[in-house]
Design an enzyme around this catalytic site. Structure first.
Site, PDB file in Angstrom:
ATOM      1  N   GLY B  27     -37.472 -31.426 -40.460  1.00 34.81           N
ATOM      2  CA  GLY B  27     -37.148 -32.022 -41.752  1.00 34.81           C
ATOM      3  C   GLY B  27     -37.006 -30.969 -42.831  1.00 34.81           C
ATOM      4  N   GLY B  29     -36.479 -31.606 -46.162  1.00 33.17           N
ATOM      5  CA  GLY B  29     -36.650 -32.190 -47.492  1.00 33.17           C
ATOM      6  C   GLY B  29     -37.524 -31.270 -48.333  1.00 33.17           C
ATOM      7  CG  PHE B  30     -38.434 -32.200 -52.382  1.00 36.97           C
ATOM      8  CD1 PHE B  30     -37.965 -31.275 -53.289  1.00 36.97           C
ATOM      9  CD2 PHE B  30     -37.883 -33.471 -52.391  1.00 36.97           C
ATOM     10  CE1 PHE B  30     -36.971 -31.595 -54.195  1.00 36.97           C
ATOM     11  CE2 PHE B  30     -36.889 -33.810 -53.299  1.00 36.97           C
ATOM     12  CZ  PHE B  30     -36.434 -32.877 -54.199  1.00 36.97           C
ATOM     13  N   GLY B  31     -40.786 -31.077 -48.610  1.00 41.37           N
ATOM     14  CA  GLY B  31     -41.929 -30.527 -47.900  1.00 41.37           C
ATOM     15  C   GLY B  31     -41.529 -29.453 -46.907  1.00 41.37           C
ATOM     16  CB  VAL B  95     -36.747 -33.896 -33.752  1.00 43.97           C
ATOM     17  CG1 VAL B  95     -37.984 -34.014 -32.877  1.00 43.97           C
ATOM     18  CG2 VAL B  95     -36.527 -32.457 -34.175  1.00 43.97           C
ATOM     19  CD  GLU B 187     -35.285 -42.249 -61.917  1.00 42.97           C
ATOM     20  OE1 GLU B 187     -36.201 -41.568 -62.387  1.00 42.97           O
ATOM     21  OE2 GLU B 187     -34.884 -42.136 -60.738  1.00 42.97           O
ATOM     22  CB  ALA B 332     -40.116 -34.475 -55.060  1.00 43.70           C
ATOM     23  CD  GLN B 333     -45.743 -34.007 -59.225  1.00 42.24           C
ATOM     24  OE1 GLN B 333     -46.205 -32.986 -59.725  1.00 42.24           O
ATOM     25  NE2 GLN B 333     -45.670 -35.153 -59.871  1.00 42.24           N
TER      26      GLN B 333
END
Lengths: 444, 444
Positions: B27, B29-31, B95, B187, B332-333
């Site tokens: 993955g 993404g952010f992590g 995966v 949003e 995300a943080q």
């Protein structure tokens, strides 16, 4: 069926109280859009129909296919462009045919639209010499979906090559074959070569993008046959310097899945792009007319379809003749000038009853870009190459883009790419078939 | 099966000649990306695997869905971001599972990859409360294809309404229902309302985009339940001013084709967007572990999966606890900080043998944007609303984007949108099924 409209059309220059004549334009490419613009504020009700909601700036489509620009950079909503003209209506629909005796246009939504004047401007599509089965294996570059598909194949080729350890297979996956040495083929070949040599160069561990093969196949004796020989030679030399293999005298004999057969040789390639030969879209069959070998409608000097009153054909769909009797080329500037001419002339006709005068093409020069600092320009007597031609190419193309924002955005992106050698839109979109399969949940 | 790697992992901090340990990250993404970056130049061979070739900046995805930005503005190729680290390899593949006793990862291409440390960071997907058949009728906003699909439905609704003359049907076609009053729902609601009221306002002849209905449904008593009540009230008030109908206490009971049933009422809508509740992706089932109600893997303080040695889970896939014992939110943080923590800690472990210390989340504040000049920021003790929050939101989001070019491009586009009220990416992409049907030529 359309009494109001017919009355209006028979009542040219009549009292202002009469219903204004109705003009229907099919296609919002360069021709249709120019025609609509010229009819803005005219004494006519104008309907422009396109199956897309946007006008596409096709000359820069190869930059979408090679990850330099985003689709939205070269696509502007038709209704946005024409919103300032209250007499123009934009319809997103697909025209399925014309009932010319009744003067109506049939839409795929089932609706019928009456017209007094009909402008057919549906353009051309790629011709596969009777082998339509080649189109899935070697997509041409006509729309945004084509560009996304080609971009995905190009980038995916390198991704697959990175994961594989068989040098032969890696070589195949990273090979791109471009069929057709016209401007589109030359532009694609140059842009693909630069993508491999610069933008992708440092991003892979097990494959060397710099040594990826790019092969440009041309059936005739030289590339850019529409240009003077000197410019063809220049373009071929510049392409070679970028690492492109230019093979002239190599007519394509067959296209199999991942294989191009040309001049007796089988070339395995991860990406095959078609840029050889076009034919008119099916609109040319909607009205009875003489058609040329490419299926284009042979139009009268006023761009009218001779046998059908009130119907005109412009752009790539039309076979119009220049002053010396040769047919006009399938260029954006031809379509654009024809659209403007027809729109203005119809507008005058509705005011004064003056019939549409013959169209005369004013050649603004022909151009093709090869890569950074390299382009060709042919102005008839004068020819330009190199940096000057390249800058002129960029200025002209930015100028011709619709909308100030797009111009600014494209200019800034080009400056950025020029400085960094990077490409900003390296997205691999899943192919529609795969997306289909993935979304085939319980409900679909 | 992987003798070299196992030796290395048992030989932590051994002679430099030993093969470095292998870290596999699933993955980007952010992590996953933060973890890979933190392992750049570490004494480890790192492989990061994603089924996309790009890292997606999901917080701005709603702007792609509402035609403000292009997909490429918020997507950066993973291998581009990581190309400077020679010890990191990027693989575009899917995966399919983990053979944790053998310490290998299975790929859909058939290959197996051995690991000494495995980081699972595959994120979350939308949960439809057991009604997976709703997903096609009310797409969530997780990937670029979702955003393109929602954009197409929104814009197509107005195109169809323009062509139709039935006021009731026009009203339905131009109605948007957004399910879920969290940040994504808020949003989307704000951005859709602004799209209708400003960007589309003058472009239609038979339909009035300003009066298009936008309905935000929230099951609970208030929108933005993660925020202090004052901010929820502010957001609701600002949405109402934009013309959004905010309905709290309205749990969705069913979603049919073009119809949302909520609190007993049937609402017909051209576009339905899902933003209510997420669940972990299937990766959470690849290893034996305790899972929470959302399917997330309950991890130890060091982010390790308790029962399986060498395997870690971060981001939306993991259920980690904060200092006071409450689970960390799916932000995300959080993912980003976990990735950085794990990457750095593993890097140190490979040097000195120091085990991964417990992760501690540092809250940087929580934010949501409603529309122009309106956003909320929650820093715990302090809260911000209005113009200040809005500017801070914009600065933070531009700062967090990957790549200077994207930052520049997004900033310029935002300034342009702010000045003109326009949207630059109003493209209607054909839906995959239609594309399928069209391309189903002789060969496919």
């Amino acid at each position: 069926m359309t009494p109001g409209g017919q009355a209006a059309s028979e009542n040219k220059g009549g009292a202002p109280a009469a219903a204004p004549p109705r003009v229907v334009i099919v296609g919002a490419g360069f021709g249709g859009l120019a025609c609509a613009r010229a009819l803005g504020n005219a004494r006519a009700r104008v309907t422009i129909i396109d199956r897309r909601n946007y006008h596409l700036f096709v000359p820069l489509l190869y930059q979408v296919a090679t990850a330099a620009l985003s689709p939205a950079d070269i696509a502007q909503p038709v209704r946005r462009i024409l919103s300032r003209y209250p007499n123009i209506e934009v319809l997103m629909d697909e025209v399925t045919g014309v009932d010319w005796p009744a003067r109506t246009v049939r839409l795929s939504s089932g609706a019928e639209i009456a017209y007094d004047r009909l402008v057919l401007a549906t353009g051309s599509r790629y011709a596969y010499f009777g082998h339509d089965e080649w189109s899935a294996r070697a997509p041409g570059l006509k729309g945004i979906e084509d560009a996304r598909r080609i971009r995905a194949r190009l980038l995916q080729g390198f991704e697959l090559a990175e994961a594989c350890r068989d040098p032969e297979r890696q070589r195949t996956l990273t090979t791109t074959v471009i069929v057709g040495g016209g401007p589109t083929g030359v532009e694609m070949a140059g842009a693909v070569a630069e993508l491999c040599r610069f933008a992708l160069a440092r991003d892979f561990r097990h494959v060397e993008p710099r040594s990826a093969r790019v092969i440009l196949l041309e059936a005739g004796p030289r590339i850019l046959p529409q240009f003077p020989e000197r410019l063809s030679a220049y373009a071929a030399e510049r392409l070679r310097r970028l690492g492109v293999t230019v093979r002239t005298g190599s007519p394509v004999e067959a296209i199999e899945e991942g294989i191009v057969v040309a001049a007796g040789e089988r070339i395995a390639a991860g990406t095959i792009v078609w840029g050889a030969g076009v034919q008119a879209t099916s609109a040319s069959g909607w009205v009875p007319a003489e058609r040329d070998r490419s299926g284009r409608i042979v139009v009268a000097p006023d761009l009218g379809v001779p046998s059908v009153e009130g119907v005109y054909a412009i752009g790539d769909l039309a076979h119009a003749k220049s002053a010396d009797g040769t047919p006009l080329p399938g260029l954006a500037q031809v379509a654009s000038q024809q659209g403007t001419h027809l729109g203005r002339s119809l507008s005058r006709e509705f005011e004064d009853g003056v019939p549409v005068p013959p169209f005369r093409f004013r050649d603004r020069g022909n151009t093709a870009i090869i890569g950074r600092n390299a382009a060709v320009f042919d102005f008839g007597r004068r020819q330009l190459t190199g940096l000057t031609a390249w800058i002129l190419w960029a200025v002209v193309h930015v100028y011709l883009l619709s909308g100030f924002e797009k111009r600014l955005s494209v200019t800034l992106q080009w400056l950025w790419r020029y400085a960094t050698y990077e490409r900003g839109a390296r997205l691999i979109d899943p192919n529609p078939n795969a997306a289909e399969a993935r979304n085939a949940g319980p409900s679909s």
